[in-house]
Design a protein around this motif. Sequence first.
Motif, short mmCIF file in Angstrom:
data_model
loop_
_atom_site.label_atom_id
_atom_site.label_comp_id
_atom_site.label_asym_id
_atom_site.label_seq_id
_atom_site.Cartn_x
_atom_site.Cartn_y
_atom_site.Cartn_z
N SER A 64 0.84 -1.19 0.00
CA SER A 64 0.00 0.00 0.00
C SER A 64 0.88 1.25 0.00
O SER A 64 1.76 1.39 0.85
CB SER A 64 -0.89 -0.02 1.25
OG SER A 64 -1.70 1.11 1.23
N ASP A 84 -2.06 6.23 -3.49
CA ASP A 84 -3.00 6.23 -2.37
C ASP A 84 -2.94 7.64 -1.78
O ASP A 84 -1.95 8.02 -1.15
CB ASP A 84 -2.59 5.19 -1.32
CG ASP A 84 -3.59 5.13 -0.18
OD1 ASP A 84 -4.38 6.10 -0.03
OD2 ASP A 84 -3.58 4.14 0.58
N GLU A 112 -6.18 5.29 -5.37
CA GLU A 112 -7.04 5.13 -4.19
C GLU A 112 -7.26 6.52 -3.57
O GLU A 112 -6.37 7.33 -3.58
CB GLU A 112 -6.38 4.21 -3.16
CG GLU A 112 -6.13 2.81 -3.69
CD GLU A 112 -5.59 1.85 -2.63
OE1 GLU A 112 -6.01 1.94 -1.46
OE2 GLU A 112 -4.74 1.01 -2.99
#
Length: 160
Positions: A64, A84, A112
Amino acid sequence: MPGVNRAVTLDVEGEDAMLALGARLAGATDGRGILYLHGDLGAGKTTLSRGIIRGLGHVGAVKSPTFTLVEPYELGERRAFHFDLYRLVDPEELEFLGIRDYFAGDALCLVEWPQRGAGILPKADLDITISPHGSGRRLLLQPCSARGEVWCIALANQFE
Ligand SMILES: Nc1ncnc2c1ncn2[C@@H]1O[C@H](COP(=O)(O)OP(=O)(O)O)[C@@H](O)[C@H]1O
Ligand SMILES: [Mg+2]
Protein backbone atom coordinates in the motif's frame (compact mmCIF):
# COMPACT_ATOMS: atom_id res chain seq x y z
CA MET A 1 -19.93 12.30 -22.67
CA PRO A 2 -23.32 11.13 -23.95
CA GLY A 3 -23.95 7.43 -24.25
CA VAL A 4 -21.51 6.38 -21.55
CA ASN A 5 -23.71 4.27 -19.32
CA ARG A 6 -22.40 0.76 -19.47
CA ALA A 7 -21.90 0.43 -15.74
CA VAL A 8 -21.11 -3.04 -14.48
CA THR A 9 -21.93 -4.41 -11.02
CA LEU A 10 -19.97 -7.41 -9.78
CA ASP A 11 -20.15 -9.36 -6.53
CA VAL A 12 -16.73 -10.58 -5.53
CA GLU A 13 -16.38 -13.11 -2.71
CA GLY A 14 -12.99 -13.35 -1.07
CA GLU A 15 -9.49 -12.03 -1.64
CA ASP A 16 -8.56 -14.59 -4.30
CA ALA A 17 -11.60 -13.67 -6.40
CA MET A 18 -10.66 -10.00 -6.02
CA LEU A 19 -7.14 -10.71 -7.29
CA ALA A 20 -8.59 -12.70 -10.21
CA LEU A 21 -10.89 -9.82 -11.13
CA GLY A 22 -7.89 -7.50 -11.01
CA ALA A 23 -6.12 -9.73 -13.52
CA ARG A 24 -9.16 -9.57 -15.84
CA LEU A 25 -9.25 -5.80 -15.52
CA ALA A 26 -5.55 -5.63 -16.30
CA GLY A 27 -6.23 -7.59 -19.48
CA ALA A 28 -9.08 -5.28 -20.46
CA THR A 29 -6.98 -2.13 -19.98
CA ASP A 30 -3.88 -3.54 -21.66
CA GLY A 31 -1.89 -1.43 -19.21
CA ARG A 32 -3.05 2.04 -20.28
CA GLY A 33 -5.45 4.48 -18.68
CA ILE A 34 -6.69 5.87 -15.37
CA LEU A 35 -8.73 4.02 -12.75
CA TYR A 36 -10.16 5.64 -9.64
CA LEU A 37 -10.78 3.32 -6.68
CA HIS A 38 -13.43 4.48 -4.22
CA GLY A 39 -14.36 2.80 -0.95
CA ASP A 40 -13.78 3.05 2.79
CA LEU A 41 -10.65 1.86 4.57
CA GLY A 42 -10.59 -1.93 4.25
CA ALA A 43 -12.91 -1.99 1.23
CA GLY A 44 -10.39 -3.84 -0.92
CA LYS A 45 -8.89 -1.09 -3.10
CA THR A 46 -5.30 -2.19 -2.54
CA THR A 47 -6.22 -5.85 -3.03
CA LEU A 48 -7.81 -5.07 -6.40
CA SER A 49 -4.79 -2.92 -7.34
CA ARG A 50 -2.51 -5.82 -6.45
CA GLY A 51 -4.49 -8.09 -8.78
CA ILE A 52 -4.28 -5.53 -11.57
CA ILE A 53 -0.54 -4.91 -11.19
CA ARG A 54 0.21 -8.64 -10.98
CA GLY A 55 -2.08 -9.14 -13.96
CA LEU A 56 0.20 -6.81 -15.91
CA GLY A 57 3.09 -9.14 -15.13
CA HIS A 58 4.52 -7.88 -11.85
CA VAL A 59 5.90 -10.68 -9.70
CA GLY A 60 6.16 -9.98 -6.00
CA ALA A 61 4.83 -7.58 -3.45
CA VAL A 62 2.39 -4.76 -4.13
CA LYS A 63 2.35 -2.77 -0.94
CA SER A 64 0.00 0.00 0.00
CA PRO A 65 1.51 3.36 -1.00
CA THR A 66 -0.11 5.09 1.97
CA PHE A 67 3.08 6.79 3.13
CA THR A 68 4.83 7.28 -0.19
CA LEU A 69 1.61 8.43 -1.96
CA VAL A 70 2.77 6.69 -5.13
CA GLU A 71 4.52 3.44 -6.00
CA PRO A 72 5.88 2.95 -9.52
CA TYR A 73 6.09 -0.42 -11.32
CA GLU A 74 8.14 -1.30 -14.39
CA LEU A 75 6.33 -4.05 -16.28
CA GLY A 76 8.42 -4.87 -19.30
CA GLU A 77 7.37 -2.33 -21.93
CA ARG A 78 4.66 -0.93 -19.70
CA ARG A 79 4.56 1.15 -16.54
CA ALA A 80 2.02 1.39 -13.76
CA PHE A 81 1.65 3.93 -10.97
CA HIS A 82 -0.31 3.06 -7.85
CA PHE A 83 -1.45 6.07 -5.82
CA ASP A 84 -3.00 6.23 -2.37
CA LEU A 85 -3.97 9.83 -1.63
CA TYR A 86 -5.49 9.13 1.79
CA ARG A 87 -2.84 11.20 3.53
CA LEU A 88 -2.86 14.04 1.04
CA VAL A 89 -3.70 17.25 2.88
CA ASP A 90 -4.05 19.55 -0.11
CA PRO A 91 -4.48 18.57 -3.79
CA GLU A 92 -1.75 21.12 -4.60
CA GLU A 93 0.78 18.69 -3.07
CA LEU A 94 0.30 16.61 -6.19
CA GLU A 95 2.04 19.30 -8.21
CA PHE A 96 5.19 18.79 -6.08
CA LEU A 97 4.98 15.04 -6.69
CA GLY A 98 5.31 15.75 -10.40
CA ILE A 99 1.85 14.36 -11.02
CA ARG A 100 1.74 15.51 -14.63
CA ASP A 101 4.65 13.27 -15.60
CA TYR A 102 2.91 10.22 -14.20
CA PHE A 103 -0.28 10.88 -16.13
CA ALA A 104 1.26 12.28 -19.31
CA GLY A 105 2.91 8.98 -20.23
CA ASP A 106 1.24 5.94 -21.66
CA ALA A 107 0.95 4.22 -18.27
CA LEU A 108 -1.75 2.63 -16.15
CA CYS A 109 -2.59 4.82 -13.15
CA LEU A 110 -4.53 3.39 -10.21
CA VAL A 111 -5.70 5.95 -7.67
CA GLU A 112 -7.04 5.13 -4.19
CA TRP A 113 -8.83 8.08 -2.49
CA PRO A 114 -8.98 10.13 -5.71
CA GLN A 115 -11.36 12.63 -4.09
CA ARG A 116 -8.38 13.96 -2.09
CA GLY A 117 -6.80 15.08 -5.35
CA ALA A 118 -9.91 16.73 -6.77
CA GLY A 119 -9.16 19.62 -9.12
CA ILE A 120 -5.59 18.50 -9.84
CA LEU A 121 -5.95 14.82 -10.78
CA PRO A 122 -6.74 14.12 -14.43
CA LYS A 123 -10.15 12.56 -15.09
CA ALA A 124 -10.54 8.80 -14.86
CA ASP A 125 -11.46 6.37 -17.60
CA LEU A 126 -13.15 4.17 -15.02
CA ASP A 127 -14.58 4.80 -11.56
CA ILE A 128 -14.66 1.72 -9.33
CA THR A 129 -16.63 1.85 -6.09
CA ILE A 130 -16.19 -1.02 -3.64
CA SER A 131 -18.56 -1.66 -0.74
CA PRO A 132 -19.03 -4.50 1.75
CA HIS A 133 -21.56 -7.10 0.63
CA GLY A 134 -22.15 -10.01 2.99
CA SER A 135 -18.73 -11.52 3.62
CA GLY A 136 -17.53 -10.28 0.22
CA ARG A 137 -17.62 -7.05 -1.75
CA ARG A 138 -19.85 -5.42 -4.34
CA LEU A 139 -18.07 -3.49 -7.09
CA LEU A 140 -19.67 -0.84 -9.23
CA LEU A 141 -17.65 -0.08 -12.35
CA GLN A 142 -18.68 3.16 -14.05
CA PRO A 143 -16.96 4.18 -17.27
CA CYS A 144 -16.23 7.88 -17.70
CA SER A 145 -14.59 7.81 -21.12
CA ALA A 146 -14.91 5.91 -24.37
CA ARG A 147 -11.89 3.86 -23.32
CA GLY A 148 -13.48 2.99 -19.99
CA GLU A 149 -16.64 1.97 -21.80
CA VAL A 150 -14.70 -0.45 -23.98
CA TRP A 151 -13.19 -2.02 -20.84
CA CYS A 152 -16.63 -2.45 -19.26
CA ILE A 153 -18.06 -4.07 -22.39
CA ALA A 154 -15.11 -6.48 -22.48
CA LEU A 155 -15.59 -7.35 -18.79
CA ALA A 156 -19.36 -7.70 -19.04
CA ASN A 157 -18.92 -10.12 -21.96
CA GLN A 158 -16.60 -12.26 -19.85
CA PHE A 159 -19.20 -12.59 -17.10
CA GLU A 160 -22.15 -13.38 -19.32
N1 LIG B 1 -13.71 -9.40 -2.45
C1 LIG B 1 -13.31 -9.54 -1.16
N2 LIG B 1 -14.01 -10.32 -0.31
C2 LIG B 1 -13.62 -10.44 0.97
N3 LIG B 1 -12.55 -9.82 1.51
C3 LIG B 1 -11.81 -9.02 0.71
C4 LIG B 1 -12.15 -8.84 -0.66
N4 LIG B 1 -11.25 -7.98 -1.21
C5 LIG B 1 -10.39 -7.65 -0.24
N5 LIG B 1 -10.71 -8.25 0.93
C6 LIG B 1 -10.02 -8.08 2.22
O1 LIG B 1 -10.24 -6.78 2.71
C7 LIG B 1 -9.14 -6.37 3.52
C8 LIG B 1 -8.74 -4.96 3.25
O2 LIG B 1 -8.32 -4.86 1.91
P1 LIG B 1 -7.46 -3.64 1.33
O3 LIG B 1 -7.28 -3.97 -0.10
O4 LIG B 1 -6.26 -3.38 2.14
O5 LIG B 1 -8.47 -2.41 1.49
P2 LIG B 1 -8.30 -0.85 1.16
O6 LIG B 1 -7.10 -0.68 0.27
O7 LIG B 1 -9.56 -0.46 0.48
O8 LIG B 1 -8.15 -0.15 2.49
C9 LIG B 1 -8.04 -7.40 3.28
O9 LIG B 1 -7.94 -8.21 4.43
C10 LIG B 1 -8.51 -8.19 2.09
O10 LIG B 1 -8.13 -9.54 2.16
MG1 LIG C 1 -5.50 0.71 0.39
